[in-house]
Every structure is written in structure tokens, then in C-alpha cells.
Design an enzyme around this catalytic site. Structure first.
Site, PDB file in Angstrom:
ATOM      1  N   GLY A  12     -54.749  29.810 -62.186  1.00  0.00           N
ATOM      2  CA  GLY A  12     -53.343  30.183 -62.307  1.00  0.00           C
ATOM      3  C   GLY A  12     -52.782  30.720 -61.006  1.00  0.00           C
ATOM      4  O   GLY A  12     -53.475  30.809 -59.988  1.00  0.00           O
ATOM      5  N   GLN A  13     -51.503  31.112 -61.064  1.00  0.00           N
ATOM      6  CA  GLN A  13     -50.799  31.550 -59.853  1.00  0.00           C
ATOM      7  C   GLN A  13     -51.477  32.749 -59.183  1.00  0.00           C
ATOM      8  O   GLN A  13     -51.685  32.761 -57.976  1.00  0.00           O
ATOM      9  CB  GLN A  13     -49.350  31.915 -60.216  1.00  0.00           C
ATOM     10  CG  GLN A  13     -48.453  32.142 -59.009  1.00  0.00           C
ATOM     11  CD  GLN A  13     -47.108  32.757 -59.386  1.00  0.00           C
ATOM     12  OE1 GLN A  13     -46.952  33.321 -60.453  1.00  0.00           O
ATOM     13  NE2 GLN A  13     -46.150  32.664 -58.486  1.00  0.00           N
ATOM     14  N   ASP A  35     -61.843  28.483 -65.802  1.00  0.00           N
ATOM     15  CA  ASP A  35     -60.562  28.148 -66.422  1.00  0.00           C
ATOM     16  C   ASP A  35     -60.818  27.151 -67.538  1.00  0.00           C
ATOM     17  O   ASP A  35     -61.938  26.669 -67.710  1.00  0.00           O
ATOM     18  CB  ASP A  35     -59.569  27.597 -65.391  1.00  0.00           C
ATOM     19  CG  ASP A  35     -58.129  28.044 -65.694  1.00  0.00           C
ATOM     20  OD1 ASP A  35     -57.683  27.828 -66.832  1.00  0.00           O
ATOM     21  OD2 ASP A  35     -57.467  28.605 -64.793  1.00  0.00           O
ATOM     22  N   ILE A  36     -59.762  26.823 -68.271  1.00  0.00           N
ATOM     23  CA  ILE A  36     -59.883  25.957 -69.452  1.00  0.00           C
ATOM     24  C   ILE A  36     -60.263  24.524 -69.086  1.00  0.00           C
ATOM     25  O   ILE A  36     -60.851  23.808 -69.869  1.00  0.00           O
ATOM     26  CB  ILE A  36     -58.574  25.981 -70.294  1.00  0.00           C
ATOM     27  CG1 ILE A  36     -58.715  25.230 -71.615  1.00  0.00           C
ATOM     28  CG2 ILE A  36     -57.394  25.444 -69.515  1.00  0.00           C
ATOM     29  CD1 ILE A  36     -59.111  26.070 -72.772  1.00  0.00           C
ATOM     30  N   ARG A  37     -59.911  24.124 -67.853  1.00  0.00           N
ATOM     31  CA  ARG A  37     -60.323  22.773 -67.425  1.00  0.00           C
ATOM     32  C   ARG A  37     -60.623  22.779 -65.931  1.00  0.00           C
ATOM     33  O   ARG A  37     -60.180  23.655 -65.196  1.00  0.00           O
ATOM     34  CB  ARG A  37     -59.258  21.731 -67.764  1.00  0.00           C
ATOM     35  CG  ARG A  37     -57.933  21.890 -67.056  1.00  0.00           C
ATOM     36  CD  ARG A  37     -56.928  20.839 -67.512  1.00  0.00           C
ATOM     37  NE  ARG A  37     -56.454  21.110 -68.856  1.00  0.00           N
ATOM     38  CZ  ARG A  37     -55.423  21.924 -69.131  1.00  0.00           C
ATOM     39  NH1 ARG A  37     -54.781  22.537 -68.150  1.00  0.00           N
ATOM     40  NH2 ARG A  37     -55.044  22.132 -70.372  1.00  0.00           N
ATOM     41  N   ASN A  53     -63.119  28.450 -72.330  1.00  0.00           N
ATOM     42  CA  ASN A  53     -61.940  28.695 -73.152  1.00  0.00           C
ATOM     43  C   ASN A  53     -61.858  30.198 -73.385  1.00  0.00           C
ATOM     44  O   ASN A  53     -62.751  30.787 -73.999  1.00  0.00           O
ATOM     45  CB  ASN A  53     -62.072  27.938 -74.480  1.00  0.00           C
ATOM     46  CG  ASN A  53     -60.859  28.142 -75.385  1.00  0.00           C
ATOM     47  OD1 ASN A  53     -59.988  28.968 -75.115  1.00  0.00           O
ATOM     48  ND2 ASN A  53     -60.810  27.366 -76.461  1.00  0.00           N
ATOM     49  N   TYR A 143     -44.161  37.542 -74.874  1.00  0.00           N
ATOM     50  CA  TYR A 143     -45.034  37.962 -73.766  1.00  0.00           C
ATOM     51  C   TYR A 143     -45.069  39.489 -73.662  1.00  0.00           C
ATOM     52  O   TYR A 143     -46.135  40.101 -73.590  1.00  0.00           O
ATOM     53  CB  TYR A 143     -44.515  37.333 -72.476  1.00  0.00           C
ATOM     54  CG  TYR A 143     -45.311  37.650 -71.240  1.00  0.00           C
ATOM     55  CD1 TYR A 143     -46.653  37.304 -71.143  1.00  0.00           C
ATOM     56  CD2 TYR A 143     -44.711  38.272 -70.137  1.00  0.00           C
ATOM     57  CE1 TYR A 143     -47.378  37.579 -69.987  1.00  0.00           C
ATOM     58  CE2 TYR A 143     -45.428  38.542 -68.983  1.00  0.00           C
ATOM     59  CZ  TYR A 143     -46.763  38.200 -68.917  1.00  0.00           C
ATOM     60  OH  TYR A 143     -47.479  38.473 -67.776  1.00  0.00           O
ATOM     61  N   LYS A 147     -48.206  42.077 -74.230  1.00  0.00           N
ATOM     62  CA  LYS A 147     -48.654  42.958 -73.152  1.00  0.00           C
ATOM     63  C   LYS A 147     -48.590  44.429 -73.578  1.00  0.00           C
ATOM     64  O   LYS A 147     -49.459  45.225 -73.235  1.00  0.00           O
ATOM     65  CB  LYS A 147     -47.828  42.723 -71.882  1.00  0.00           C
ATOM     66  CG  LYS A 147     -48.151  41.406 -71.161  1.00  0.00           C
ATOM     67  CD  LYS A 147     -49.586  41.370 -70.678  1.00  0.00           C
ATOM     68  CE  LYS A 147     -49.908  40.124 -69.866  1.00  0.00           C
ATOM     69  NZ  LYS A 147     -51.349  40.040 -69.527  1.00  0.00           N
TER      70      LYS A 147
END
Length: 314
Positions: A12-13, A35-37, A53, A143, A147
């Protein structure tokens, strides 16, 4: 015992840059990205990488045992704008991934957790300017709700089970090295790309929408600093306010124009405007500065120069 790190959501970012930085500090072999992939990225190709996952407890537990992990950085999440489109999955991912790592720490299988929170925990009833560390929190997004709940669970696991979990509330994050990830503050990343490639930008927020922002270099530094701090320096076990700068689309456009005089910005607010309106305009982060010595380096001017420099090279 050696520090062995597992980053969940490494593609991710934030995860991308965090992985690189942690590998330079702790050694490539001691930082397991996951990561997931498996994507064809630097993170995947530059060191140990595992497909995992974040919703599968057994997969995470297996990685922790095989690699003798001490510290977990849980960066997997569905961000604000994306989460609104898929609330049930956002709740599932954002909450259950956290429970998995908290429970591993409770079982003494890992020593330390970093879990990011966000300014999304605040809502329309929160004081807008200089938002205090302790204040009204009535988030109005999926979101933000996840959080805020996560913060409560982190604090609970620390107080009841002694889990060493550390967290910061990220403001909007701006980076040149990875594309935007579906957040409401993404305009402040995209605007630089479009300024260089097209000379114009249509902003999905109104011209005077002021939000707290931070350059990615500072966010990564804060993440590493809070994890390096002695446990007794971490007085807040929900999540720390973190700040660097606040600006509006008008102000960032004016800063870009100093380097690209012909740059033009137009405004067409969409559903993200409502999300932005519910968030603070500026943040009081004096607790983080006092407790573990947080300091930011970049302001709007130095960030803009650095962004344009790196993106023009690309």
C-alpha cells in the site's frame, strides 16, 4: 533477541515506503513484507515477501512462527472513500485484522504492534481548529468508525493484557513514490501528478477545504520513532495526534504555480467533500512532541519542491 519485522499490507501507499525504510535500518532479511497478492513491485522484489490474507488468523500466525517475528506493522486497511462503497468489507478488514495481531501479542507470540489510526476518528462535532488529543469523537464514515473502535481495543488490550501496541492518527499523507490509495486527502497527491502531466487539475473538494496534511517522509519517520521509543515514553495507548501542516486546495495550487506558472485548478466537489467537511482543519499534537520527541521536517513549500523534483524525474 533480534528485531524481526512483519509488515502486513506492505504494497500500500504507506507500506511501500515503510518497508524500504525499515529494511535500511534493520537489514533486508529481517523485514518480511506481505500483502494479499504478489505484485511486481520493488517491495516484492527487493527482499523477503509472503502472500497473506490479513483476515486469516492462521496465515498470520504461521508467518509469525516461521520467521520468528517480534514486531508487526499492520498497514492493511480500506481507506475512507473506498470504505464508503463497501462498508461491510471495510469493517471486517479494518477490525478483524487488528484483532488477529492483538491476540497474537496477548498470547506472547509477538512483542510489539504498530497500528495506524487516522484523523477520520474525528467527526462534525469535533472542534475543527487545533483539535485536541482528547476531544469529542463522533466519526461519520465507515473508516472513521472502524479506526475509533480500533483505538478503544488497542487501549483495552494494553491495559488488560499488557500488549505493547502503538498508534498514531495519520493526517492526509502525500507521497511521490506510490499512487493514491482511495482516501479523501488524495487530491493533494494527484494534483502534483496532473500539474506536471497536464498543467490542469479538477479538484474533488472545494477551494477552501482546509485539512491536516503530512509529507510521507515525516509520516514514516514518526512511525519508526514511536516504535523505537521506550515503552514508558508511550503514555497514550489509544492513538497519538500527529500534525505537520494544514492547507487548502487554493494554497497548494498557489505553491505549485511558483514552479509551474501556467498551472490551473478547477473545482468540482463530489461525495468526498462531505467526508472532508467532517474532519479537523488543524491538529494539536503536543502530546506526541512531548512524550516521544516527534518533530516534522516538511512544510508546504519544501514538500512541493520535493514532490515536483521527484515526479519530474519519473
Amino acid at each position: 533477541m533480534n528485531t524481526k519485522i512483519l509488515i502486513i499490507g506492505a504494497c500500500g501507499q504507506i507500506g511501500t515506503e515503510l518497508t524500504h525504510k525499515l529494511r535500511t535500518i534493520y537489514g533486508t532479511e529481517n523485514v518480511i513484507a506481505s500483502d494479499i497478492r504478489k505484485m511486481n513491485t520493488d517491495v516484492v522484489n527487493s527482499g523477503p515477501f509472503e502472500v497473506v490474507n490479513a483476515l486469516d488468523f492462521n496465515q498470520i500466525e504461521h508467518l509469525v512462527e516461521v520467521h520468528q517475528i517480534t514486531d508487526v506493522y499492520l498497514m492493511a486497511a480500506l481507506l475512507s472513500a473506498t470504505a464508503e462503497k463497501n462498508p461491510a468489507f471495510a469493517w471486517d478488514l479494518n477490525m478483524n485484522s487488528l484483532f488477529h495481531v492483538l491476540n497474537l501479542a496477548k498470547a506472547k507470540k509477538i512483542k510489539k504492534i504498530f497500528w495506524p489510526s487516522s484523523i477520520a476518528v474525528f467527526g462534525p462535532t469535533t472542534p475543527k481548529e487545533n483539535t485536541p488529543q482528547y476531544t469529542i469523537m463522533e466519526p461519520s464514515t465507515v473508516y472513521g468508525i472502524s479506526k475509533q473502535a480500533g483505538e478503544r481495543w488497542c487501549e483495552y488490550y494494553h491495559h488488560i493484557f499488557g500488549v505493547d501496541v502503538r498508534s498514531i492518527r495519520y493526517p492526509g499523507l502525500i507521497s511521490w513514490s506510490s499512487p493514491p490509495g482511495g482516501g479523501t486527502t488524495d487530491y493533494a497527491v494527484d494534483i502534483y501528478y496532473k500539474a506536471l502531466s497536464q498543467g490542469t487539475y479538477e479538484c474533488f473538494l472545494s477551494s477552501e477545504t482546509k485539512m491536516p496534511m503530512m509529507y510521507m517522509d515525516d509520516a514514516i519517520q514518526a512511525t519508526i520513532d514511536i516504535m523505537k521509543a521506550d515503552a514508558d515514553q508511550i503514555k497514550i495507548r489509544s492513538s497519538y495526534n500527529l500534525a505537520a501542516m494544514s492547507f487548502t486546495p487554493t494554497e497548494i495550487a498557489a505553491e505549485i504555480k511558483k514552479s509551474i506558472p501556467d498551472f490551473e485548478i478547477t473545482y468540482k466537489p463530489d461525495f468526498r467533500q462531505q467526508i472532508a467537511d467532517s474532519w479537523p482543519a488543524s491538529i494539536d499534537d503536543s502530546s506526541a512532541r512531548k512524550d516521544w520527541g516527534w518533530k516534522h521536517k516538511f512544510d508546504l513549500t519544501s514538500m512541493t519542491q520535493d514532490m515536483l523534483l521527484h515526479l519530474s524525474k519519473q
